[in-house]
Design a protein around this motif. Structure first.
Motif, PDB file in Angstrom:
ATOM      1  N   HIS A 101       0.866  -1.181   0.000  1.00  0.00           N
ATOM      2  CA  HIS A 101       0.000   0.000   0.000  1.00  0.00           C
ATOM      3  C   HIS A 101       0.898   1.225   0.000  1.00  0.00           C
ATOM      4  CE1 HIS A 101      -3.013   2.997   0.993  1.00  0.00           C
ATOM      5  NE2 HIS A 101      -3.933   2.095   0.676  1.00  0.00           N
ATOM      6  N   GLU A 102       0.558   2.186  -0.823  1.00  0.00           N
ATOM      7  CA  GLU A 102       1.440   3.344  -1.010  1.00  0.00           C
ATOM      8  C   GLU A 102       1.588   4.201   0.248  1.00  0.00           C
ATOM      9  OE1 GLU A 102      -1.894   6.394  -2.904  1.00  0.00           O
ATOM     10  OE2 GLU A 102      -0.274   5.610  -4.166  1.00  0.00           O
ATOM     11  N   SER A 103       0.622   4.121   1.176  1.00  0.00           N
ATOM     12  CA  SER A 103       0.684   5.002   2.347  1.00  0.00           C
ATOM     13  C   SER A 103       1.280   4.336   3.585  1.00  0.00           C
ATOM     14  CB  SER A 103      -0.728   5.507   2.693  1.00  0.00           C
ATOM     15  OG  SER A 103      -1.519   4.442   3.191  1.00  0.00           O
ATOM     16  N   TRP A 104       1.640   3.067   3.497  1.00  0.00           N
ATOM     17  CA  TRP A 104       2.184   2.401   4.678  1.00  0.00           C
ATOM     18  C   TRP A 104       3.507   3.038   5.090  1.00  0.00           C
ATOM     19  CZ3 TRP A 104       1.075  -3.309   2.881  1.00  0.00           C
ATOM     20  CH2 TRP A 104      -0.288  -3.588   3.140  1.00  0.00           C
ATOM     21  N   HIS A 105       3.702   3.160   6.388  1.00  0.00           N
ATOM     22  CA  HIS A 105       4.875   3.823   6.958  1.00  0.00           C
ATOM     23  C   HIS A 105       6.119   2.966   6.709  1.00  0.00           C
ATOM     24  CE1 HIS A 105       7.463   5.917   9.736  1.00  0.00           C
ATOM     25  NE2 HIS A 105       6.497   6.731  10.118  1.00  0.00           N
ATOM     26  N   LYS A 106       7.082   3.551   5.999  1.00  0.00           N
ATOM     27  CA  LYS A 106       8.267   2.791   5.624  1.00  0.00           C
ATOM     28  C   LYS A 106       9.062   2.297   6.832  1.00  0.00           C
ATOM     29  CE  LYS A 106      12.296   3.134   2.546  1.00  0.00           C
ATOM     30  NZ  LYS A 106      13.144   4.091   1.806  1.00  0.00           N
ATOM     31  N   GLY A 107       8.937   3.029   7.929  1.00  0.00           N
ATOM     32  CA  GLY A 107       9.713   2.680   9.111  1.00  0.00           C
ATOM     33  C   GLY A 107       9.294   1.406   9.805  1.00  0.00           C
ATOM     34  N   VAL A 108       8.092   0.906   9.526  1.00  0.00           N
ATOM     35  CA  VAL A 108       7.619  -0.277  10.268  1.00  0.00           C
ATOM     36  C   VAL A 108       7.335  -1.479   9.363  1.00  0.00           C
ATOM     37  CG1 VAL A 108       6.632   1.161  12.100  1.00  0.00           C
ATOM     38  CG2 VAL A 108       5.164   0.407  10.220  1.00  0.00           C
ATOM     39  N   ILE A 109       7.607  -1.377   8.070  1.00  0.00           N
ATOM     40  CA  ILE A 109       7.221  -2.493   7.184  1.00  0.00           C
ATOM     41  C   ILE A 109       7.990  -3.781   7.503  1.00  0.00           C
ATOM     42  CG2 ILE A 109       6.285  -1.091   5.294  1.00  0.00           C
ATOM     43  CD1 ILE A 109       8.948  -1.348   3.833  1.00  0.00           C
ATOM     44  N   GLY A 110       9.213  -3.652   8.047  1.00  0.00           N
ATOM     45  CA  GLY A 110       9.949  -4.850   8.450  1.00  0.00           C
ATOM     46  C   GLY A 110       9.285  -5.557   9.618  1.00  0.00           C
ATOM     47  N   ILE A 111       8.805  -4.766  10.572  1.00  0.00           N
ATOM     48  CA  ILE A 111       8.087  -5.337  11.723  1.00  0.00           C
ATOM     49  C   ILE A 111       6.788  -5.982  11.247  1.00  0.00           C
ATOM     50  CG2 ILE A 111       6.964  -4.815  13.932  1.00  0.00           C
ATOM     51  CD1 ILE A 111       8.864  -2.476  14.237  1.00  0.00           C
ATOM     52  N   VAL A 112       6.083  -5.299  10.348  1.00  0.00           N
ATOM     53  CA  VAL A 112       4.818  -5.838   9.831  1.00  0.00           C
ATOM     54  C   VAL A 112       5.068  -7.176   9.129  1.00  0.00           C
ATOM     55  CG1 VAL A 112       2.935  -5.455   8.189  1.00  0.00           C
ATOM     56  CG2 VAL A 112       3.710  -3.580   9.652  1.00  0.00           C
ATOM     57  N   ALA A 113       6.154  -7.271   8.365  1.00  0.00           N
ATOM     58  CA  ALA A 113       6.482  -8.534   7.691  1.00  0.00           C
ATOM     59  C   ALA A 113       6.646  -9.658   8.718  1.00  0.00           C
ATOM     60  CB  ALA A 113       7.749  -8.377   6.864  1.00  0.00           C
ATOM     61  N   SER A 114       7.324  -9.368   9.822  1.00  0.00           N
ATOM     62  CA  SER A 114       7.494 -10.375  10.884  1.00  0.00           C
ATOM     63  C   SER A 114       6.159 -10.739  11.517  1.00  0.00           C
ATOM     64  CB  SER A 114       8.450  -9.849  11.956  1.00  0.00           C
ATOM     65  OG  SER A 114       9.728  -9.621  11.421  1.00  0.00           O
ATOM     66  N   ARG A 115       5.299  -9.752  11.696  1.00  0.00           N
ATOM     67  CA  ARG A 115       3.968 -10.003  12.284  1.00  0.00           C
ATOM     68  C   ARG A 115       3.129 -10.902  11.365  1.00  0.00           C
ATOM     69  NH1 ARG A 115       5.407  -7.756  16.592  1.00  0.00           N
ATOM     70  NH2 ARG A 115       5.125  -5.572  17.098  1.00  0.00           N
ATOM     71  N   LEU A 116       3.215 -10.662  10.055  1.00  0.00           N
ATOM     72  CA  LEU A 116       2.437 -11.466   9.105  1.00  0.00           C
ATOM     73  C   LEU A 116       2.883 -12.923   9.128  1.00  0.00           C
ATOM     74  CD1 LEU A 116       2.182  -9.043   6.026  1.00  0.00           C
ATOM     75  CD2 LEU A 116       0.482  -9.449   7.812  1.00  0.00           C
TER      76      LEU A 116
END
Length: 563
Positions: free
Chosen positions: A351-366
């Motif tokens: 998603h274009e608006s997702w915060h770049k600073g947390v996408i690594g954490i989100v990947a781990s959560r998924l």
């Protein structure tokens, strides 16, 4: 969850080690599984020594790097210490800059902006160095693939020393010195240092030229231990020694910045796990939510009151980070369902608006929901940027390499990587990544695995075993917390679900005539029916201790239970 029991050691080796160390079969087995076969091996393992650190000059280009820094110091040159915005990068910059400031005032630091410049060495950073008369850049935790950036700097008369630990590409940048134990032409005996670890070897080499022993650098080891924990490198060899001594510094005399973070918790003594889950996320939060400079300022501050103020600001960034990654994770999970991609071999969301600073954490959560290689993309300037995370046994770096025709730039490790690509290539890349993984993967790897060290009886779990297990620390990749399996357990009738929404399981177990032992199983509340009505069951667990109202008692931390 797959239960995999490690093979039993050779009987002769087991008996020899038991005899040499005067230990029981359980302890000898755990040691052999960790490659410890002799009395001397055990001594090195249980009594880490700074004498076990390798000579830093064994690293390719170390002599050249030291000579260039000594030249810069004698000529009073301006030195720019450059590092990535994550924990490994910011601790590296704090370490190198604070050490060099004991020699010269002509030192400044530079952390690239995550959003404006992205990962690693940037043209903007080199322009900053040129505009401010820096003639030497020391890049830490980045730079191994910055061939064009280093060439650009050279045109402007700026020298580079690279201290990195990532896998090099086909070519090495034309820098004055490139310190990276993963270089094919580097014979350094230990390959698994983090970026801060490579930086530490450089200051060790500089100090040794002055006749100073490595013990004189103990004040920097809290930074190295923090980076080792945060970067999930193996806690073996030199990393084990540095983590062991770094933890001592953290618990006895940490730098004001780390002390300020710890003072906000109720922890009296930190383990490497506490460093990973308490200290590291707060340091990381600065680069994720604001700018990595905040973390470097905190970690180099000498006054505790000022450090407390900075730590308080970073704590607010960390709170913002938690809220942001929770929201984006929910949106990503919804996207997977809407696209009907629950059954794929990979997860790729954008998603274009997702915060770049947390996408690594989100990947781990998924991965906690869909256990498979995962990429989370967001818009970054006119490109898309992603963080990649993988699961045990699947090399995401190799998978990305196989899709490189769709990618502009990528780098990282086996289990974590970053990449950028053009928006028009997103769908083609997504399909290619799914195809590569689906064709090369062993399907069993998509089921979470718990690796069991050995099967034991409940009666073998006692205070003596726990005292020895504690001496196996610090734990981490290459030396994980021992995991046991015990069969024919029975709940004594007090088993119940606890916590929010009854997510967790608390039971008291026995086995035949063994003493009762309390167990806690986080996120195992749905397993309650398996243990009701005195049914026999088997469990996988680690040994732990419970602190409650001043009392300390043995408990088992359940990983899984089955009939």
């Amino acid at each position: 969850m797959r239960w995999t029991i490690k093979p039993n050691p050779e009987k002769a080796k087991l008996e020899n080690l038991q005899k040499a160390l005067q230990v029981d079969e359980v302890v000898a087995t755990l040691l052999l599984q960790r490659g410890i076969e002799t009395f001397e091996d055990a001594k090195t393992f249980f009594r880490p020594s700074l004498d076990d650190l390798h000579d830093p000059y064994l690293m390719k280009d170390m002599d050249v790097a030291v000579t260039r820094i000594e030249q810069a110091l004698s000529n009073n040159e301006n030195i720019l210490v450059y590092g990535d915005y994550d924990v490994d990068g910011t601790t590296s910059v704090a370490l190198m800059s604070s050490y060099l400031r004991t020699k010269t005032e002509q030192v400044a630091t530079y952390i690239p902006d995550r959003y404006d410049e992205g990962y690693g060495v940037s043209f903007k950073g080199i322009d900053f160095a040129y505009d401010n008369d820096f003639s030497l850049i020391i890049a830490l935790d980045c730079g191994i693939k910055a061939i064009d950036k280093v060439a650009y700097a050279k045109e402007k008369g700026i020298d580079f020393i690279i201290c990195d630990h990532h896998r090099p590409g086909d070519n090495i940048p034309d820098a004055v010195a490139v310190l990276d134990p993963k270089r094919e032409d580097c014979n350094y005996p230990y390959k698994e240092l983090c970026g801060c670890g490579v930086g530490f070897k450089l200051i060790q080499a500089l100090a040794s030229k002055e006749g100073k022993p490595v013990e004189a650098l103990s004040e920097y080891m809290d930074l190295v231990a923090t980076a080792i924990g945060a970067d999930i490198v193996p806690i073996t060899g030199e990393n084990r020694v540095l983590a062991y001594y770094g933890l001592q510094v953290i618990n006895k005399s940490p730098r004001p910045g780390i002390q300020a973070i710890i003072s906000q918790t109720n922890k009296k003594e930190l383990t490497i796990t506490d460093v990973v889950f308490i200290v590291a996320p707060r340091i990381n939060a600065a680069g994720r939510m604001k700018h990595g400079n905040h973390a470097v300022t905190l970690l180099t501050e000498k006054d505790f009151e000022s450090a407390t103020k900075y730590a308080s600001e970073i704590e607010s960034y960390n709170s913002d980070r938690k809220e942001t990654d929770k929201r984006i994770t929910e949106e990503a999970l919804q996207q997977i369902e809407e696209n009907k991609e629950q059954e794929g071999f990979t997860t790729v969301v954008y998603h274009e608006s997702w915060h770049k600073g947390v996408i690594g954490i989100v990947a781990s959560r998924l991965i906690e929901t869909y256990y498979r290689p995962t990429l989370v993309f967001t818009k970054s300037g006119d490109m898309l940027a992603a963080s990649a995370r993988s699961v045990s046994g699947i090399d995401v770096y190799n998978a990305l390499e196989a899709c490189s025709e769709h990618i502009e730039q990528f780098g990282g490790h086996k289990y974590a990587a970053g990449l950028t690509l053009k928006e028009e290539n997103y769908e083609a890349f997504k399909q290619a990544f799914e195809d590569v993984v689906s064709k090369t993967i062993d399907k069993t790897l998509l089921v979470p695995e718990v690796k069991i060290d050995m099967k034991i009886k409940l009666a073998q779990v006692n205070d003596k075993l726990w005292r020895i297990i504690k001496q196996f620390a610090p734990f981490g990749p290459g030396n994980m917390t021992p995991i046991f399996m015990t069969e024919d357990l029975v709940d004594t009738g007090y088993g119940k679900c606890v916590g929010d929404d009854d997510k967790h399981l608390r039971i008291t177990v026995t086995q035949q005539q063994a003493d009762r032992v309390v167990c806690i199983g986080f996120n195992l509340g749905d397993k309650l029916p398996l243990i009701k009505d005195k049914k026999l069951f088997k469990a996988v667990y680690s040994v732990d201790e419970n602190h409650w109202q001043g009392n300390v008692s043995l408990q088992l931390k359940l990983r899984d239970i089955k009939k």
